[in-house]
Design an enzyme around this catalytic site. Structure first.
Site, PDB file in Angstrom:
ATOM      1  N   HIS A 233       0.699  -1.183   0.279  1.00  0.00           N
ATOM      2  CA  HIS A 233       0.030  -0.019   0.049  1.00  0.00           C
ATOM      3  C   HIS A 233       1.070   1.281   0.027  1.00  0.00           C
ATOM      4  O   HIS A 233       2.141   1.114   0.190  1.00  0.00           O
ATOM      5  CB  HIS A 233      -0.988   0.092   1.249  1.00  0.00           C
ATOM      6  CG  HIS A 233      -0.351   0.317   2.322  1.00  0.00           C
ATOM      7  ND1 HIS A 233       0.007   1.564   2.808  1.00  0.00           N
ATOM      8  CD2 HIS A 233       0.092  -0.459   3.501  1.00  0.00           C
ATOM      9  CE1 HIS A 233       0.494   1.473   4.250  1.00  0.00           C
ATOM     10  NE2 HIS A 233       0.610   0.325   4.597  1.00  0.00           N
ATOM     11  N   PHE A 234       0.228   2.330  -0.397  1.00  0.00           N
ATOM     12  CA  PHE A 234       0.927   3.777  -0.125  1.00  0.00           C
ATOM     13  C   PHE A 234       0.295   4.361   0.916  1.00  0.00           C
ATOM     14  O   PHE A 234      -0.964   4.399   1.227  1.00  0.00           O
ATOM     15  CB  PHE A 234       0.802   4.487  -1.408  1.00  0.00           C
ATOM     16  CG  PHE A 234       1.613   3.702  -2.780  1.00  0.00           C
ATOM     17  CD1 PHE A 234       3.069   4.176  -2.593  1.00  0.00           C
ATOM     18  CD2 PHE A 234       1.309   3.345  -3.518  1.00  0.00           C
ATOM     19  CE1 PHE A 234       3.699   3.526  -3.556  1.00  0.00           C
ATOM     20  CE2 PHE A 234       1.813   2.866  -4.822  1.00  0.00           C
ATOM     21  CZ  PHE A 234       3.137   2.725  -4.711  1.00  0.00           C
ATOM     22  N   ASN A 236       0.902   8.724   2.802  1.00  0.00           N
ATOM     23  CA  ASN A 236       1.632  10.042   2.063  1.00  0.00           C
ATOM     24  C   ASN A 236       3.098  10.012   2.615  1.00  0.00           C
ATOM     25  O   ASN A 236       3.851  10.842   2.347  1.00  0.00           O
ATOM     26  CB  ASN A 236       0.701  11.215   2.790  1.00  0.00           C
ATOM     27  CG  ASN A 236       1.277  12.463   2.254  1.00  0.00           C
ATOM     28  OD1 ASN A 236       1.520  12.538   1.200  1.00  0.00           O
ATOM     29  ND2 ASN A 236       1.198  13.622   3.285  1.00  0.00           N
ATOM     30  N   GLY A 237       3.256   9.062   3.444  1.00  0.00           N
ATOM     31  CA  GLY A 237       4.687   8.930   3.957  1.00  0.00           C
ATOM     32  C   GLY A 237       5.707   8.245   3.351  1.00  0.00           C
ATOM     33  O   GLY A 237       6.793   8.176   3.372  1.00  0.00           O
ATOM     34  N   GLY A 238       5.185   7.406   2.307  1.00  0.00           N
ATOM     35  CA  GLY A 238       5.835   6.423   1.557  1.00  0.00           C
ATOM     36  C   GLY A 238       5.250   5.394   1.093  1.00  0.00           C
ATOM     37  O   GLY A 238       3.894   5.029   1.620  1.00  0.00           O
ATOM     38  N   GLY A 239       5.801   4.344   0.338  1.00  0.00           N
ATOM     39  CA  GLY A 239       5.124   3.163   0.031  1.00  0.00           C
ATOM     40  C   GLY A 239       5.629   1.977   0.863  1.00  0.00           C
ATOM     41  O   GLY A 239       6.724   2.025   1.729  1.00  0.00           O
ATOM     42  N   LYS A 255      10.188  -0.617   3.442  1.00  0.00           N
ATOM     43  CA  LYS A 255       9.262   0.610   3.918  1.00  0.00           C
ATOM     44  C   LYS A 255      10.101   1.719   3.598  1.00  0.00           C
ATOM     45  O   LYS A 255      11.168   1.943   3.768  1.00  0.00           O
ATOM     46  CB  LYS A 255       9.317   0.463   5.553  1.00  0.00           C
ATOM     47  CG  LYS A 255       8.691  -0.724   5.905  1.00  0.00           C
ATOM     48  CD  LYS A 255       8.069  -0.709   7.532  1.00  0.00           C
ATOM     49  CE  LYS A 255       6.976   0.568   7.628  1.00  0.00           C
ATOM     50  NZ  LYS A 255       6.534   0.393   9.004  1.00  0.00           N
ATOM     51  N   ASP A 365       0.924   1.122  18.936  1.00  0.00           N
ATOM     52  CA  ASP A 365       0.246   1.210  17.544  1.00  0.00           C
ATOM     53  C   ASP A 365      -0.598  -0.143  17.514  1.00  0.00           C
ATOM     54  O   ASP A 365      -0.758  -0.406  16.459  1.00  0.00           O
ATOM     55  CB  ASP A 365       0.755   1.847  16.505  1.00  0.00           C
ATOM     56  CG  ASP A 365       0.113   2.251  15.412  1.00  0.00           C
ATOM     57  OD1 ASP A 365      -1.102   2.552  15.849  1.00  0.00           O
ATOM     58  OD2 ASP A 365       0.551   2.162  14.378  1.00  0.00           O
TER      59      ASP A 365
END
Length: 874
Positions: A233-234, A236-239, A255, A365
């Site tokens: 998945h993508f 906004n922080g990266g793929g 990551k 998390d």
């Protein structure tokens, strides 16, 4: 989880709202306090302040400049942009304040618009080139996130993109109203805002940008010792990618972290969190069932972490497949087997968390997406971006709202709270509601105990952790509430299922509770919306039937709750002067407003709104019921019959003829069996069942059998995108999930099927209708709303007359208590994603009110056009 919703949770603890609209973003950039330059104008617009010289004439589209910035240098970048643009007469806009900038660059912000802090509008290419050169020099040394939709100029925070300047709109291939630009022939086409650079084919890249495009294309993965095999998945922080180390043929997960992007609540970017993840995984290397660090490296400006590949799938996906409470016929053996599996999963997770705590680390998390389940049911925890030493001050900067601990929990208590939520979510995945009312946890424990063979003591431990209560006696079976350790925004008590008056005798009392809640939430002083609802209000406006005032007022009226002139005046005033970009559709736009006004007794105002609609290019719209020609044709026909206006009949038949050309006798997309995305949608509001409904209603007033033929064709096209689940229930197939719901699922199709069969026998439709009926028997529907939840199931069952449907209807009405939430002394229901309450028709309390009215009212109640008209032929 729909990641768009998170940004609308920052302004209000109870309702989805916009920071810019509410003024919750009270801290503005210092530049915003400067006097407007002489001869200039300033306009607040959504999240932006827009500035421009009075009378400035800009082209409708062209090359625009975007400036990005981080939180630390935003004031400097903005001050430079202001000084430059004002001195040269360039129109520009900027985000209002730091909080909006953080949200724009947050981890789950939309990738296509992330990074855009300042927008500058050159008049032509010559002005573009000069501005890029001079701003590039002025901003040397400044940093900001890479704007993925743009081309970077040089090495700084200056970017360019070709797109629209003026607010123009068109219909996308998926049938959505989207921003538009004109192509070489002057036809409006979507202004693509994908997270990749896109230069329209009729636009020539200016020569001065060629070296910058070459620099952009120079960074490739060709020289890496890794091969990327697929995207997980993508953000906004990266793929996140599955790859392979070519040196050792080892599978890995890669990551990617983008600098200055993917911010969390503390302002930390993805690169900083990736470094923290590597640090924590190394510290926890001896803990079993965690991934191991394989490598760290840079590619261009991006940082990468390679970790060991974990075989398995996320728990949220495994849960969907194994969860038995979606099947009304699940037997005690199946329920017991599931309970044993779920408790084993929880025990494994708890053991891992204990081992992490023994090493002085808070995981921070824990939720269903970060728990991987292997084919042999072995658990692995992933994603250590916010893990931290227990003695480190502060709280995790990212959170899943169904598992995030209240502010009074710190250190290891953050993980203990999430473990308690997991204990409940494995059996009833509704823990987002616990954030709104912690005492709801006790209600959930009662529901779980009533359906699964789980010890009450095991559930009581979770309830006590969530509510902060003293340990509960093991024999407790009460549904009474406890006082939470922290302030509960919604109220102090949850709805008690034993006191949820959903039976016929209790209907008037329940109606009063829901109506009181809706009315107490009204904000007539706000220009953008009257009743709080879904985030779609901030895209399509607060007027329409689905998510706006028209739908709420319609539901109040048809449910017997009365009329509210001051709120109707609010709607009339804004409908007669709609903002630019307002839609014309039935559920998403002004046609639905006109329908509601007519039913509320404002006939002339309804006709005035229709006149606005008919002056728009409505013939270009798609075929669907929600925003397209099917809904428009139905509305025009009904209002034509009510008012006797012959011009409305003419327009209605024009719209119907256009739909008839879009639903051909032979299905052009017969090979497509999946709904949504790049494929045609199935269902009542966006699929072919909407046109089928239109053809049925028009057949009933014209008697033309060709219309019935078209209805049958349209229904078969929707049925092609359905599958039969193992329990025999037919649902719409979206590829990664199946949907039973009213708007986009199978029961909406079933409603129209049942009505078709009143006019013409069809064995395929009879079989499909029976299978769809099974989809309305599930004990659990994750949401309560009308379009995508239990309320829509109730509307479907209420339209059927069989005795078995009445028995099922009673059960579904009573189980609405599972989602019922306290608010202002009454009851309210959560909206989409369950993160906030909603009052609108499509997702919230007004839709639940209408659904229970459909089940309990002595008068027929349902959504528009779902019953035969009995209108005279035209």
């Amino acid at each position: 989880m729909d990641e768009r919703y998170d940004a609308y949770c920052a302004a209000d603890p109870l309702f989805y709202d916009s920071l810019a609209t509410t003024g919750a973003s009270t801290v503005e950039f210092a530049v915003a306090a400067r006097p407007v330059p002489p001869g200039w104008q300033r306009e607040p617009k959504d999240d932006w302040f827009v500035y421009g010289p009075a009378g400035d004439t800009l082209p409708a589209q062209g090359w625009k400049i975007h400036l990005s910035a981080g939180l630390e240098n935003a004031e400097r970048v903005l001050a430079t942009a202001w000084d430059y643009c004002v001195a040269r007469g360039l129109s520009f806009k900027f985000l209002r304040g730091p909080r909006l900038l953080l949200l724009r660059n947050a981890k789950y912000a939309p990738r296509g618009s992330s990074g855009k802090f300042v927008t500058i509008y050159p008049h032509d290419v010559a002005e573009l080139e000069l501005a890029c050169k001079e701003l590039g020099e002025l901003l040397t040394g400044e940093v900001g996130p890479y704007i993925l939709s743009d081309l970077r100029y040089g090495a700084g925070p200056v970017f360019v993109r070709y797109g629209g300047f003026a607010a123009r709109y068109c219909l996308s291939p998926q049938g959505q109203v989207v921003p538009a630009i004109a192509d070489a022939d002057g036809t409006l086409v979507p202004d693509r805002r994908d997270p990749v650079l896109h230069v329209p084919e009729w636009v020539t890249l200016p020569d001065f940008l060629a070296p910058h495009l070459a620099a952009r294309n120079a960074t490739t993965t060709n020289d890496l010792p890794y091969r990327i095999e697929r995207v997980i998945h993508f953000s906004n922080g990266g793929g996140l990618y599955v790859g392979r180390d070519l040196r050792t043929d080892t599978p890995v997960v890669l990551k990617e972290a983008r600098p200055y992007a993917g911010l969390d609540a503390t302002g930390a970017d993805a690169v900083r969190r990736l470094a923290r993840e590597a640090e924590m995984l190394r510290r926890l290397a001896e803990v079993p069932q965690l991934p191991r660090v394989h490598d760290e490296f840079d590619l261009g400006e991006h940082r990468f972490l390679a970790i060991g590949f974990v075989e398995g799938r996320a728990l949220n996906k495994v849960l969907v497949e194994r969860y038995p409470l979606i099947d009304a016929d699940a037997d005690p053996e199946r329920l017991g087997a599931y309970a044993a599996w779920a408790r084993d999963v929880h025990q494994q997770v708890e053991s891992i968390i204990d081992a992490i705590h023994e090493r002085g680390v808070v995981y921070g998390d824990l939720h269903l997406f970060n728990i991987m389940i292997s084919p042999d049911d072995r658990v692995t925890l992933v994603d250590f971006e916010v893990a931290a030493p227990v003695d480190e001050p502060g709280r995790p900067g990212l959170r899943n709202q169904g598992f995030a601990a209240p502010r009074d929990r710190t250190g290891f208590a953050v993980d203990r709270y999430a473990l308690a939520c997991l204990r409940l979510a494995l059996f009833l995945p509704l823990t987002q509601l616990v954030r709104l009312a912690p005492a709801k946890a006790r209600h959930f424990a009662d529901i779980i105990a009533a359906h699964f063979p789980v010890p009450r003591t095991w559930l009581a431990t979770a309830v006590d952790e969530i509510t902060g209560a003293a340990p509960t006696p093991s024999t407790a079976t009460t549904t009474a509430t406890t006082t939470a350790a922290t302030t509960t925004p919604a109220a102090t008590t949850p709805a008690d299922p034993a006191d949820f008056p959903a039976d016929p005798e209790g209907w008037p009392r329940l109606r009063d509770q829901l109506v009181g809640t809706i009315l107490s939430s009204a904000t007539p002083d706000r220009p953008d919306r009257l009743f709080p609802g879904d985030i779609e209000q901030f895209r399509s406006g607060g007027l329409n039937l689905a998510h706006g005032a028209a739908g709420v007022l319609y539901a109040l009226a048809v449910s017997g709750a009365g009329r509210y002139p001051e709120h109707e005046d609010w709607l009339v005033e804004r409908a007669l002067d709609p903002p630019s970009g307002s839609r014309c559709g039935f559920y998403d736009g002004l046609h639905g407003v006109a329908y509601a006004l007519e039913h509320l007794g404002h006939r002339q105002r309804a006709l005035d709104v229709l006149d606005i609609c008919l002056r728009e290019p409505w013939r270009r719209l798609g075929h669907d019921l929600a925003g397209g020609l099917s809904g428009i044709a139905l509305n025009l026909a009904e209002l034509a019959a009510r008012t006797g206006e012959p011009g409305l009949w003419d327009a209605a038949w024009q719209a119907a003829d256009l739909v008839g050309t879009q639903v051909p006798a032979t299905d052009a997309d017969s090979g497509t069996a999946t709904s949504g995305g790049q494929h045609p949608y199935a269902g009542l509001t966006r699929g072919r069942s909407g046109p089928a409904l239109m053809f049925l209603r028009l057949y009933e007033i014209s008697g033309d059998p060709a219309l019935l033929d078209l209805a049958a064709t349209a229904l078969r096209q929707d049925l092609r995108r359905c599958v039969v689940r193992p329990d025999g229930a037919m649902e719409v197939d979206e590829g990664w999930r199946t949907m039973p719901y009213l708007a986009h699922g199978s029961v909406g199709i079933g409603l129209v099927l049942d009505q078709f069969l009143r006019h013409r026998p069809d064995e395929e439709f009879v079989r499909a209708g029976a299978a769809i009926r099974r989809a309305a028997r599930s004990p659990l529907y994750v949401q309560s709303g009308l379009f995508a939840g239990r309320a829509g199931i109730i509307v479907y069952l209420a339209a059927r007359a069989a005795e078995e449907d009445r028995r099922e209807l009673d059960g579904q009405c009573q189980r609405l208590a599972w989602h019922a939430m306290p608010y202002q002394g009454g009851l309210a229901f959560p909206g989409e994603q369950l993160l906030r309450l909603s009052m609108d028709l499509a997702t919230g309390t007004a839709g639940v009110l209408l659904a229970i009215a459909a089940a309990r009212s002595a008068q027929p109640v349902t959504l528009p056009f779902l019953t035969p008209w009995g209108l005279p032929p035209q």
